[in-house]
Design a protein around this motif. Structure first.
Motif, PDB file in Angstrom:
ATOM      1  N   THR A   1     -10.778   5.644  13.551  1.00 20.86           N
ATOM      2  CA  THR A   1     -11.649   6.008  12.482  1.00 20.86           C
ATOM      3  C   THR A   1     -13.077   6.715  13.106  1.00 20.86           C
TER       4      THR A   1
ATOM      5  N   ARG B   1      -4.598   2.323   5.610  1.00 18.98           N
ATOM      6  CA  ARG B   1      -5.565   1.505   5.098  1.00 18.98           C
ATOM      7  C   ARG B   1      -5.173   0.041   4.995  1.00 18.98           C
ATOM      8  N   SER B   2      -3.958  -0.052   4.832  1.00 20.05           N
ATOM      9  CA  SER B   2      -3.375  -1.397   4.751  1.00 20.05           C
ATOM     10  C   SER B   2      -1.846  -1.479   5.176  1.00 20.05           C
TER      11      SER B   2
ATOM     12  N   ASN C   1      -3.619   6.496   1.442  1.00 22.85           N
ATOM     13  CA  ASN C   1      -3.391   6.499   2.780  1.00 22.85           C
ATOM     14  C   ASN C   1      -2.802   4.972   3.200  1.00 22.85           C
TER      15      ASN C   1
ATOM     16  N   TRP D   1     -15.183   7.087   9.904  1.00 26.93           N
ATOM     17  CA  TRP D   1     -14.594   7.464   8.578  1.00 26.93           C
ATOM     18  C   TRP D   1     -13.955   6.434   7.934  1.00 26.93           C
ATOM     19  N   ASP D   2     -14.122   6.799   6.600  1.00 29.64           N
ATOM     20  CA  ASP D   2     -13.934   5.668   5.703  1.00 29.64           C
ATOM     21  C   ASP D   2     -12.468   5.156   5.418  1.00 29.64           C
ATOM     22  N   GLU D   3     -11.532   5.729   6.103  1.00 25.35           N
ATOM     23  CA  GLU D   3     -10.394   5.140   6.209  1.00 25.35           C
ATOM     24  C   GLU D   3      -9.602   5.821   7.471  1.00 25.35           C
ATOM     25  N   PRO D   4      -8.327   5.006   7.898  1.00 26.33           N
ATOM     26  CA  PRO D   4      -7.931   5.589   9.238  1.00 26.33           C
ATOM     27  C   PRO D   4      -7.472   6.868   9.192  1.00 26.33           C
TER      28      PRO D   4
END
Length: 263
Positions: free
Chosen positions: A25, A9-10, A6, A32-35
């Motif tokens: 998120t 994420r960065s 993903n 959620w654990d990542e966008p």
């Protein structure tokens, strides 16, 4: 849902230089654990869809316009449910549509035939535009004409193909009709293949799809109208175009965009 890395994420590590915006998120199950998506803080304008497609596609991000609708609802308030969303490739488009037809058509259509008629054929004539080229044109038209009362924002979603965008974010727009949007994304995949469809706009419970190969004959349009009813019964049941024939003639024949709304 997706197993690809993903980039949201960065974004900087992915080489993305995005304008000011929001990484979403928020879901009905908590953070959620990542966008799930990024969308811009400023209203989209003609050219926005094509610009973010150019920047996002090389790293696995696809564009969509976010419609704030009449109540100015942005994705943080959409009740996204990725935890309950399956993978579109695990579903068969005709199975999804035939099941919905059998469940709703007899009671809700005045002109419904008894049996599911099957998938519509690929239109005999191709349109003049590529699917992505037409999607950019439709996006420009909608942003230029002030299609949404709240305006629209350009967004990027980590998805394999345009049809998967709703499932990738766990979109809950059709919840009163289908509680796993991945099943409808299987239909969108089929429409990509047969009609050159692209998901151009998502709202709280609305969707606009561009169509580079629309039906060009009455027979083609009427065959497709059954699919549209099974995909989104409210488009016909709660419309002045409340027969398959009327809907086919006015909403599908030679139409390069399809709009859907779920009550």
């Amino acid at each position: 849902m997706a197993t690809l890395p993903n980039p949201l994420r960065s974004p900087a590590d992915a080489g993305l230089e995005l304008p000011p915006g929001t990484l979403v998120t928020d879901t009905i199950d908590g953070t959620w654990d990542e966008p799930l998506l990024w969308y811009g803080d400023e209203p989209a304008s003609p050219g926005s869809w094509a610009a973010i497609r150019t920047s996002g596609r090389p790293v696995g991000l696809l564009p969509v316009l976010i419609d704030g609708g009449t109540r100015t609802q942005w994705p943080e308030r959409w009740d996204l449910g990725p935890a309950g969303t399956t993978y579109p490739g695990d579903h068969d488009a005709e199975d999804v549509l035939s099941e919905a037809w059998e469940a709703y058509a007899a009671d809700e259509l005045n002109d419904a035939q008894a049996d599911w008629p099957g998938l519509a054929p690929v239109p005999a004539e191709a349109g003049p535009d590529t699917p992505d080229g037409l999607a950019a044109e439709i996006a420009d038209q909608l942003t230029g004409m002030g299609f949404s009362p709240a305006g629209m924002r350009a967004a990027l979603v980590p998805a394999r193909r345009s049809a998967d965008i709703p499932a990738a974010i766990g979109w809950s727009g059709p919840l009163n009709h289908e509680n796993d949007v991945a099943r409808l994304c299987a239909v969108l995949r089929s429409w990509e293949d047969r009609f050159g469809a692209r998901v151009v706009v998502l709202g709280f419970d609305t969707m606009v799809v561009s169509v580079s190969r629309p039906p060009t004959t009455t027979a083609e349009a009427e065959a497709l109208a059954a699919e549209h009813f099974a995909f989104c019964p409210d488009n016909i049941q709660q419309s002045t175009l409340n027969t398959l024939q009327a809907y086919a003639e006015k909403a599908l024949l030679n139409q390069e965009s399809w709009a859907f709304w779920w009550d």
